[in-house]
Design a protein around this motif. Structure first.
Motif, PDB file in Angstrom:
ATOM      1  N   HIS A  27       0.805  -1.227   0.000  1.00  0.00           N
ATOM      2  CA  HIS A  27       0.000   0.000   0.000  1.00  0.00           C
ATOM      3  C   HIS A  27       0.836   1.274   0.000  1.00  0.00           C
ATOM      4  O   HIS A  27       0.283   2.373  -0.141  1.00  0.00           O
ATOM      5  N   GLN A  30       0.400   3.821  -2.906  1.00  0.00           N
ATOM      6  CA  GLN A  30      -0.888   4.519  -2.906  1.00  0.00           C
ATOM      7  C   GLN A  30      -0.931   5.568  -1.800  1.00  0.00           C
ATOM      8  O   GLN A  30      -1.402   6.688  -2.019  1.00  0.00           O
ATOM      9  N   TRP A  31      -0.449   5.217  -0.614  1.00  0.00           N
ATOM     10  CA  TRP A  31      -0.413   6.200   0.475  1.00  0.00           C
ATOM     11  C   TRP A  31       0.417   7.409   0.072  1.00  0.00           C
ATOM     12  O   TRP A  31       0.047   8.543   0.372  1.00  0.00           O
ATOM     13  N   GLU A  34      -1.540   9.571  -2.429  1.00  0.00           N
ATOM     14  CA  GLU A  34      -2.726  10.208  -1.839  1.00  0.00           C
ATOM     15  C   GLU A  34      -2.384  11.025  -0.594  1.00  0.00           C
ATOM     16  O   GLU A  34      -3.284  11.612   0.004  1.00  0.00           O
ATOM     17  N   HIS A  35      -1.123  11.063  -0.201  1.00  0.00           N
ATOM     18  CA  HIS A  35      -0.713  11.749   1.031  1.00  0.00           C
ATOM     19  C   HIS A  35      -1.570  11.275   2.204  1.00  0.00           C
ATOM     20  O   HIS A  35      -2.054  12.073   3.012  1.00  0.00           O
ATOM     21  N   HIS A  36      -1.720   9.967   2.291  1.00  0.00           N
ATOM     22  CA  HIS A  36      -2.612   9.354   3.286  1.00  0.00           C
ATOM     23  C   HIS A  36      -1.833   8.822   4.472  1.00  0.00           C
ATOM     24  O   HIS A  36      -0.860   8.076   4.306  1.00  0.00           O
ATOM     25  N   PHE A  37      -2.248   9.202   5.674  1.00  0.00           N
ATOM     26  CA  PHE A  37      -1.639   8.704   6.899  1.00  0.00           C
ATOM     27  C   PHE A  37      -2.497   7.537   7.403  1.00  0.00           C
ATOM     28  O   PHE A  37      -3.613   7.741   7.888  1.00  0.00           O
ATOM     29  N   PRO A  38      -1.982   6.293   7.319  1.00  0.00           N
ATOM     30  CA  PRO A  38      -2.808   5.104   7.608  1.00  0.00           C
ATOM     31  C   PRO A  38      -2.882   4.788   9.102  1.00  0.00           C
ATOM     32  O   PRO A  38      -2.105   3.984   9.631  1.00  0.00           O
ATOM     33  N   SER A 162      -2.410  14.214  13.736  1.00  0.00           N
ATOM     34  CA  SER A 162      -3.169  13.060  13.248  1.00  0.00           C
ATOM     35  C   SER A 162      -4.428  12.863  14.075  1.00  0.00           C
ATOM     36  O   SER A 162      -4.610  13.483  15.126  1.00  0.00           O
ATOM     37  N   HIS A 208       5.380  11.479   2.191  1.00  0.00           N
ATOM     38  CA  HIS A 208       4.005  11.905   1.964  1.00  0.00           C
ATOM     39  C   HIS A 208       3.004  11.242   2.903  1.00  0.00           C
ATOM     40  O   HIS A 208       1.924  11.789   3.137  1.00  0.00           O
ATOM     41  N   ALA A 209       3.327  10.056   3.393  1.00  0.00           N
ATOM     42  CA  ALA A 209       2.376   9.348   4.246  1.00  0.00           C
ATOM     43  C   ALA A 209       2.643   9.561   5.726  1.00  0.00           C
ATOM     44  O   ALA A 209       2.015   8.919   6.570  1.00  0.00           O
ATOM     45  N   ASP A 211       2.762  12.240   9.090  1.00  0.00           N
ATOM     46  CA  ASP A 211       1.936  13.350   9.567  1.00  0.00           C
ATOM     47  C   ASP A 211       2.842  14.477  10.066  1.00  0.00           C
ATOM     48  O   ASP A 211       3.536  14.324  11.069  1.00  0.00           O
TER      49      ASP A 211
END
Length: 388
Positions: A27, A30-31, A34-38, A162, A208-209, A211
């Motif tokens: 993943h 993709q993170w 999308e600059h996504h913090f999982p 976060s 990017h992923a 925070d």
């Protein structure tokens, strides 16, 4: 002296690697896009016990050694530098200040959730006009009626905004100024305190992923008991915490170099030109050989510094080892990503290949937790040179 890992450390490495390859690697791209913090994966890292490796059992930790933490950071960073820095900062800058300088009440209030990975904490030191320069700190905290009233701002603070951030510890002027040396103290500010705002996350070159936010404090009021450690010792406390952090960042850099070597070896065996794999070309093979040299030397410096920490080496000696490991490993990581990108040729410029993500992520390793220039200054001072 040997710095080979014990069988227990190697078994632990396999456990963390298995987790990283199953839960993070598929993943990470993709993170990044999308600059996504999982949050869910961060909490799974907590369930694996990664945030509590060095914390005492009484607070939910494993009461383990610093070397284990470095191994974990290296293995997470091998598949995703963003999750690697999340772990490094959560322990080094979130948990360690409270664990090292907190009162028993502060420890029992905050550590169990931090150690379990259910929550995160940040440390607010850097400001728009200050970082290593304590005298330039502008954030102020005034003691009024049994409360600290805090005003100011911080920048580049990891794990600070976060959905699971529970607190940020901030350095602030609590006295002095003018012709006097400023008195800098550390104060715990819980998330959600009125006036405390985590501003919109940065649009960063890499990581990017992870925070990362600027923070603002406008008449933020917290109890006097939220002082962390001794009043006026906040900056000194943070500098001591940074020694551990430099080794941990070096471990993250080792993970980056390992990833570059792994990707380059695989690609060199698959990609063909003129009817043969490119790995048979001496010019390219020599570059990959250089990656192995960088990896081995950086890893040994990290393990040496970690072993010194675990053995209780004198502070001066450990500080020098930490600076050396940080300088060599991080600069090697930046070089390694450049080499790996070159190995991939035109494909190395395409975002669909992970090598581009590592290329972008690597640069900040030379900056965070003390720039390369700061490390050289510390090393020179350790040699007895009166560097200013």
């Amino acid at each position: 002296m040997s710095f080979e890992l014990s069988p227990e450390h190697e078994q632990f490495r396999r456990t963390v690697r298995d987790f990283a390859e199953k839960e993070i690697a598929p993943h990470a791209g993709q993170w990044d896009r999308e600059h996504h913090f999982p949050v869910d994966v961060v909490q799974k890292m907590g369930q694996l016990g990664l945030f509590g490796l060095t914390a005492p059992e009484e607070y939910g930790g494993a009461d383990g050694d610093f070397t284990s933490l470095c191994v974990a950071i290296e293995e997470i960073g091998r598949v995703d530098q963003s999750m690697g820095i999340t772990l490094e900062a959560a322990v080094g800058l979130g948990i360690n200040p409270i664990l090292t300088y907190g009162t028993e009440e502060q420890k029992r209030t905050w550590l169990p959730d931090l150690v379990s990975g259910q929550t995160l904490a940040g440390f607010g030191l850097t400001e728009p006009g200050s970082g290593s320069d304590a005298g330039a700190t502008r954030t102020r905290a005034e003691l009024v009626g049994g409360e600290w009233v805090i005003n100011g701002s911080k920048q580049f603070i990891t794990n600070s905004g976060s959905d699971i951030t529970s607190l940020v510890t901030v350095t602030a002027r609590t006295g002095g100024g003018g012709d006097e040396r400023p008195e800098i103290s550390s104060i715990i500010v819980p998330a959600g305190t009125p006036g405390f705002t985590a501003e919109p996350a940065y649009d960063k070159l890499g990581w990017h992923a992870s925070d990362t936010h600027p923070l603002s404090f406008e008449d933020v009021r917290v109890p006097e008991s939220n002082l962390l450690g001794e009043r006026g010792r906040g900056f000194a406390q943070f500098l001591a915490i940074l020694d551990d952090g430099r080794v941990a960042i070096a471990a993250l850099a080792v993970g980056c170099i390992q990833a570059c070597l792994d990707m380059s070896l695989e690609y060199a065996g698959e990609r063909q030109t003129f009817g043969v794999p490119i790995g048979r070309k001496q010019g390219l093979a020599f570059q990959i050989a250089d990656l192995e040299v960088m990896l081995q030397s950086a890893r040994l410096l990290v393990y040496k510094a970690a072993a010194m920490k675990d053995a209780g080496a004198p502070v001066k000696d450990f500080k020098q080892a930490a600076a050396i490991a940080k300088l060599h490993a991080t600069e090697s990581a930046v070089t390694a990503t450049r080499i790996a990108t070159q190995v991939f040729g035109g494909y190395g410029f395409m975002e669909e290949y992970p090598v581009t993500r590592f290329y972008r992520d690597a640069k900040v390793l030379e900056i965070g937790e003390g720039t390369s220039e700061v490390q050289r200054m510390l090393i020179a001072r350790g040699l007895g040179l009166p560097v200013e």
